[in-house]
Scaffold this active site. Structure first.
Site, PDB file in Angstrom:
ATOM      1  N   LYS A  33       0.811  -1.222   0.000  1.00  0.00           N
ATOM      2  CA  LYS A  33       0.000   0.000   0.000  1.00  0.00           C
ATOM      3  C   LYS A  33       0.845   1.273   0.000  1.00  0.00           C
ATOM      4  O   LYS A  33       0.331   2.353  -0.247  1.00  0.00           O
ATOM      5  CB  LYS A  33      -0.965   0.000   1.185  1.00  0.00           C
ATOM      6  CG  LYS A  33      -0.334   0.278   2.535  1.00  0.00           C
ATOM      7  CD  LYS A  33      -1.427   0.312   3.610  1.00  0.00           C
ATOM      8  CE  LYS A  33      -0.884   0.436   5.008  1.00  0.00           C
ATOM      9  NZ  LYS A  33      -0.363   1.726   5.398  1.00  0.00           N
ATOM     10  N   LEU A  36       7.731   1.038  -1.884  1.00  0.00           N
ATOM     11  CA  LEU A  36       8.285  -0.317  -1.827  1.00  0.00           C
ATOM     12  C   LEU A  36       9.531  -0.356  -0.959  1.00  0.00           C
ATOM     13  O   LEU A  36      10.289   0.599  -0.874  1.00  0.00           O
ATOM     14  CB  LEU A  36       8.581  -0.801  -3.242  1.00  0.00           C
ATOM     15  CG  LEU A  36       7.266  -1.154  -3.932  1.00  0.00           C
ATOM     16  CD1 LEU A  36       7.337  -0.916  -5.402  1.00  0.00           C
ATOM     17  CD2 LEU A  36       6.908  -2.595  -3.631  1.00  0.00           C
ATOM     18  N   ALA A 113      -4.079  -5.263   1.396  1.00  0.00           N
ATOM     19  CA  ALA A 113      -4.627  -6.609   1.195  1.00  0.00           C
ATOM     20  C   ALA A 113      -5.576  -6.961   2.331  1.00  0.00           C
ATOM     21  O   ALA A 113      -5.265  -6.744   3.499  1.00  0.00           O
ATOM     22  CB  ALA A 113      -3.499  -7.623   1.124  1.00  0.00           C
ATOM     23  N   GLY A 180      10.671   5.246  26.112  1.00  0.00           N
ATOM     24  CA  GLY A 180      12.073   5.220  26.518  1.00  0.00           C
ATOM     25  C   GLY A 180      12.891   4.128  25.860  1.00  0.00           C
ATOM     26  O   GLY A 180      13.941   3.731  26.369  1.00  0.00           O
ATOM     27  N   TYR A 182      14.582   2.246  22.081  1.00  0.00           N
ATOM     28  CA  TYR A 182      15.685   2.624  21.206  1.00  0.00           C
ATOM     29  C   TYR A 182      15.323   3.764  20.251  1.00  0.00           C
ATOM     30  O   TYR A 182      16.183   4.570  19.900  1.00  0.00           O
ATOM     31  CB  TYR A 182      16.220   1.408  20.450  1.00  0.00           C
ATOM     32  CG  TYR A 182      15.365   0.948  19.298  1.00  0.00           C
ATOM     33  CD1 TYR A 182      15.634   1.385  17.997  1.00  0.00           C
ATOM     34  CD2 TYR A 182      14.295   0.078  19.479  1.00  0.00           C
ATOM     35  CE1 TYR A 182      14.854   0.980  16.933  1.00  0.00           C
ATOM     36  CE2 TYR A 182      13.515  -0.330  18.418  1.00  0.00           C
ATOM     37  CZ  TYR A 182      13.805   0.115  17.154  1.00  0.00           C
ATOM     38  OH  TYR A 182      13.022  -0.286  16.097  1.00  0.00           O
ATOM     39  N   HIS A 452      46.756  -5.648  18.546  1.00  0.00           N
ATOM     40  CA  HIS A 452      47.071  -4.639  19.561  1.00  0.00           C
ATOM     41  C   HIS A 452      47.548  -3.398  18.834  1.00  0.00           C
ATOM     42  O   HIS A 452      48.357  -3.509  17.926  1.00  0.00           O
ATOM     43  CB  HIS A 452      48.164  -5.164  20.506  1.00  0.00           C
ATOM     44  CG  HIS A 452      48.546  -4.174  21.552  1.00  0.00           C
ATOM     45  ND1 HIS A 452      47.730  -3.888  22.632  1.00  0.00           N
ATOM     46  CD2 HIS A 452      49.634  -3.370  21.658  1.00  0.00           C
ATOM     47  CE1 HIS A 452      48.318  -2.968  23.367  1.00  0.00           C
ATOM     48  NE2 HIS A 452      49.464  -2.633  22.807  1.00  0.00           N
TER      49      HIS A 452
END
Length: 479
Positions: A33, A36, A113, A180, A182, A452
């Site tokens: 709807k 895309l 749909a 609250g 993400y 490292h």
């Protein structure tokens, strides 16, 4: 009535399966709807992470003085940033549309749909209003939409959801966020970095309640230094007057028998824009599922078996609408499972083990596997260790603030790993690989040679230190 071999409702990750069907020579119908590409591309991860990277760059410049560099920002073309990102998204969405339209095997229907029976849908609204389609196999991948909580007066005020917030061409003077999780955290970072004052009202005791509690606690403390954060409060009423939005909130007790605290002192916050970031609601209520034997759970998400087949014969479901993990990488993973189970040999259950998540806020948060609070609630025996970024050479050089936390069982098997700090979304990945492809033990990471002095050393050291027992009969201590 149009007949097809395969029909998919929604054009996000469901298209992955539709393409497999087409490659098998099947005729495919796609009903969509909107633009895309689904939520992720159009109003989710892609535009938000693009925008957030601009905020990360801005933050880096603002911190330059910590590194002896005197830098100033001469200007931010905020509207241009937002327009460019949204244009790019539209181009990508259009290119998916062109691909489907030029394919001889895909038929694209514009509209919503609605099931008429088990494997027949009618398209309503849109250019193809009234079209009836029937298919041998139907895939429900119709996603979710932003949830709007039942707050007095919410219908009378103009508010933003994440969808509109990602298209705002001017940062608000003062953004009030209800929720609250993400989305609140990421959009708070975005607008806060570009000059908005931000107030967050969340019901849970911490921001990011889906994260490990120690991580959520550290994250909430950092946000509280930066923004006005009212956790443990539920928004109860909202009004708008002359462009000023006023939100009233009551203290909220979270838990099984939780709710508004009786006689608690209510709180009033005002701003010029209101963002409602209170979770997502499945689009099942638009599908007319009562004409089928597809079942939904008490929150409205589609029920499937472990193979992702619904209770209706030949009807499958995947993505946000099944409500397992509302993450694009989960939907893509489910799409592989569904494609294999429809077109492959023996069906295999969907495997949700080692499903990672990340929050692209400031600081970044990422995690995989069990949360400590869940292990504790289950009475599991476990051991835990944390290691701070600044105790590694690279973390120190970056003046990084944050930590990696590891949870293992008493045989050294990795149960979970939770990270708050720079590049958390990158650092968690080696733990996912160890849990999924290695033996899944502490040794996998401890004994791999780490460069490292690169940042992944903080992960290695979190896995190498002295673990302390958690779980039954052990006092948990904070570092």
């Amino acid at each position: 009535m149009e007949e097809f071999d395969f029909l998919v409702i929604g054009s996000g990750s469901g298209l992955e399966v539709a393409n497999v069907a087409a490659n098998q020579g099947q005729s495919v119908a796609v009903v969509e709807k909107g633009p895309l590409g689904g939520t992720c591309l159009n109003r989710g991860c892609i535009p938000s992470k693009h925008l957030l990277y601009h905020a990360d760059v801005m933050k880096t410049v603002e911190r330059a003085d910590e590194f002896g560099i005197d830098a100033t920002v001469d200007g931010v073309d905020f509207a241009e940033i937002v327009r460019t990102v949204n244009e790019e998204v539209q181009d990508d969405s259009e290119s998916i549309r062109r691909g489907l339209q030029s394919s001889s095997q895909h038929e694209l229907y514009d509209g919503e749909a609605r099931f008429v029976d088990e494997r027949t849908v009618e398209v309503s609204g849109g250019d193809d209003d009234g079209a009836r389609l029937r298919a041998d196999t139907v895939l429900i991948a119709a996603g979710t939409r932003p949830g709007v909580p039942d707050i007095d007066g919410i219908d009378e005020v103009e508010y933003l959801t994440s969808t509109e917030a990602l298209q705002l061409e001017t940062p608000p003077d003062h953004l009030v966020v209800v929720g609250g999780g993400y989305i609140a955290a990421e959009l708070g970072h975005f607008f806060g970095t570009f000059g908005s004052e931000v107030t967050i009202v969340g019901r849970r005791p911490n921001l990011l309640p889906e994260a490990d509690e120690e991580v959520a606690e550290a994250f909430t403390e950092r946000y509280a230094e930066w923004f006005t954060v009212h956790t443990g409060h539920a928004a109860t009423a909202v009004t708008e007057d002359n462009g000023t939005v006023t939100v009233e909130a009551q203290p909220y007790e979270y838990g099984d028998d939780g709710g508004l605290v009786d006689g608690g002192e209510s709180l009033t916050v005002t701003g010029d824009e209101l963002l409602v970031a209170a979770g997502r609601v499945p689009n099942t209520d638009t599908l007319n599922l009562e004409t089928t034997s597809v079942e939904t759970d008490d929150r409205g998400f589609v029920e499937t078996d472990e193979f992702l087949q619904t209770d209706a014969d030949g009807v499958w479901a995947l993505g946000d609408i099944v409500g397992e993990y509302l993450l694009k990488h989960s939907a893509n993973h489910e799409a592989k499972t569904v494609a294999r189970n429809i077109f492959g040999g023996d069906p295999e259950p969907v495997d949700y083990s080692a499903m990672p998540f990340a929050v692209f806020a400031s600081p970044e948060v990422a995690g995989v596997g069990a949360l400590e609070q869940d292990l504790r609630d289950e009475g599991r025996d476990y051991a835990t260790n944390t290691y701070r970024y600044e105790e590694t050479a690279r973390g120190d050089a970056m003046k990084a603030d944050g930590f990696v936390k590891v949870l293992v069982d008493l045989d050294g098997e990795i149960l979970g790993c939770h990270i708050v700090g720079p590049d958390a979304s990158t650092l968690v990945q080696e733990v996912v690989v160890a849990m999924k492809s290695g033996s899944g033990t502490v040794q996998d990471i401890r004994e791999s040679i780490h460069i490292h002095p690169a940042l992944p050393e903080v992960v290695q050291r979190a896995f190498s230190g002295q673990f302390s027992r958690g779980g039954s009969g052990h006092d948990h201590h904070h570092h």
